[in-house]
Every structure is written in C-alpha cells, then in structure tokens.
Design an enzyme around this catalytic site. Structure first.
Site, PDB file in Angstrom:
ATOM      1  N   GLY A  36     -61.894 -50.434  32.358  1.00  0.00           N
ATOM      2  CA  GLY A  36     -61.261 -49.152  32.061  1.00  0.00           C
ATOM      3  C   GLY A  36     -61.924 -48.498  30.871  1.00  0.00           C
ATOM      4  O   GLY A  36     -62.929 -48.983  30.353  1.00  0.00           O
ATOM      5  N   GLU A  52     -64.844 -45.458  35.610  1.00  0.00           N
ATOM      6  CA  GLU A  52     -64.950 -46.553  34.637  1.00  0.00           C
ATOM      7  C   GLU A  52     -65.186 -47.895  35.332  1.00  0.00           C
ATOM      8  O   GLU A  52     -65.991 -48.700  34.878  1.00  0.00           O
ATOM      9  CB  GLU A  52     -63.698 -46.617  33.755  1.00  0.00           C
ATOM     10  CG  GLU A  52     -63.649 -45.557  32.680  1.00  0.00           C
ATOM     11  CD  GLU A  52     -64.623 -45.802  31.541  1.00  0.00           C
ATOM     12  OE1 GLU A  52     -65.176 -46.919  31.416  1.00  0.00           O
ATOM     13  OE2 GLU A  52     -64.830 -44.875  30.744  1.00  0.00           O
ATOM     14  N   GLU A  56     -68.530 -50.178  34.741  1.00  0.00           N
ATOM     15  CA  GLU A  56     -68.413 -51.492  34.105  1.00  0.00           C
ATOM     16  C   GLU A  56     -68.609 -52.670  35.052  1.00  0.00           C
ATOM     17  O   GLU A  56     -68.933 -53.761  34.594  1.00  0.00           O
ATOM     18  CB  GLU A  56     -67.056 -51.607  33.401  1.00  0.00           C
ATOM     19  CG  GLU A  56     -66.939 -50.663  32.214  1.00  0.00           C
ATOM     20  CD  GLU A  56     -65.657 -50.820  31.431  1.00  0.00           C
ATOM     21  OE1 GLU A  56     -64.713 -51.488  31.910  1.00  0.00           O
ATOM     22  OE2 GLU A  56     -65.592 -50.264  30.322  1.00  0.00           O
ATOM     23  N   PRO A  73     -48.084 -47.586  20.346  1.00  0.00           N
ATOM     24  CA  PRO A  73     -49.067 -47.102  19.379  1.00  0.00           C
ATOM     25  C   PRO A  73     -49.947 -48.206  18.791  1.00  0.00           C
ATOM     26  O   PRO A  73     -51.019 -47.923  18.267  1.00  0.00           O
ATOM     27  CB  PRO A  73     -48.212 -46.452  18.284  1.00  0.00           C
ATOM     28  CG  PRO A  73     -46.919 -46.123  18.945  1.00  0.00           C
ATOM     29  CD  PRO A  73     -46.720 -47.185  19.989  1.00  0.00           C
ATOM     30  N   GLU A 103     -70.296 -58.816  31.212  1.00  0.00           N
ATOM     31  CA  GLU A 103     -70.236 -59.396  32.554  1.00  0.00           C
ATOM     32  C   GLU A 103     -68.924 -58.999  33.204  1.00  0.00           C
ATOM     33  O   GLU A 103     -67.988 -58.545  32.544  1.00  0.00           O
ATOM     34  CB  GLU A 103     -70.410 -60.911  32.536  1.00  0.00           C
ATOM     35  CG  GLU A 103     -69.362 -61.681  31.765  1.00  0.00           C
ATOM     36  CD  GLU A 103     -69.624 -63.184  31.768  1.00  0.00           C
ATOM     37  OE1 GLU A 103     -69.670 -63.788  32.856  1.00  0.00           O
ATOM     38  OE2 GLU A 103     -69.761 -63.749  30.670  1.00  0.00           O
TER      39      GLU A 103
END
Length: 134
Positions: A36, A52, A56, A73, A103
C-alpha cells in the site's frame, strides 16, 4: 490547518496465505507490511490501491470489497494518516518486490511475522470478515 494524509492498504489472501511486502524504507524499514501507500492528488483511492500493489509486488489485482477505514492518529510515526483498506483478488503472476518493497511473498495466515503500522489489526479484520462470509 493540518489534515491527515490519505493512504491505502491491500489485503490479498489466496489459499490461506496472505501477501506481504518487506519495507525498503523507514518507518519500519525491513519489517513486513501489507502492500500500500499514499494516494496521489487527483487519484481515486480504488486506483491507488491497485497501483500501489502493482508497484510493490508486480501483481495485477482487482478489488473484491472495501475492508475498512483505519484512522488512529498514532498508526504511522510520520504523522496522522488515514488508510482505506481493501480486499483484493490477484490475477496471474508471481509476486516480487519492487518500488518501496525489498521483497514480496505469501505467508501462511497462521504464521505471520511481526508487522509494521497497524497491519495486524487490518489482517485480523479481514480474516474475521472472510470467516463470517461478510
């Protein structure tokens, strides 16, 4: 006025295994995480999670369903981020690390490594949703 930054996380479970990436950069460099990242300005969150994951892991995916929104938060030491998490289905391919990932590989859902951010909670929620047919 400060605002939280928007991120996405993708959960891909196949044959009781979950896809994780090993982070290349801080925070949590070297730790395992869900694929992500940050949503680009002008980008739909649905497009961001697919992008994403492709960057990745090298995998093409499609969204199966919205999993949830994670807004603590304290979830990211860089500052307040809000993540929209999705369950996705992989298309063909073998995962390999790229972009911000050293990886990428599948782990047995019962033998997960220590995870970055709040990804253990996201995975727990995904498994709960799947086991209850939600």
């Amino acid at each position: 006025m400060k605002s939280p930054r928007l991120t996405v996380d993708g959960v891909i479970i196949k044959d009781k295994k979950i896809l994780l990436i090993r982070r290349k950069n801080e925070p949590f460099k070297g730790k395992w995480a869900l694929p992500g990242g940050f949503v680009d300005y002008g980008e739909r969150v649905e497009d961001a999670v697919i992008r994403e994951i492709k960057e990745e892991t090298g995998l093409d995916t499609k969204i199966a369903r919205l999993l949830g929104v994670y807004s603590d938060p304290e979830r990211d030491p860089r500052g307040h981020t809000v993540s929209i998490a999705y369950l996705l289905s992989p298309k063909e391919g073998v995962p390999e690390g790229g972009d911000d990932a050293l990886e990428a590989r599948f782990f047995d859902i019962n033998e997960l490594p220590s995870l970055a951010f709040d990804h253990d909670k996201i995975i727990k929620d995904a498994l709960h949703m799947l086991s209850h047919g939600m």
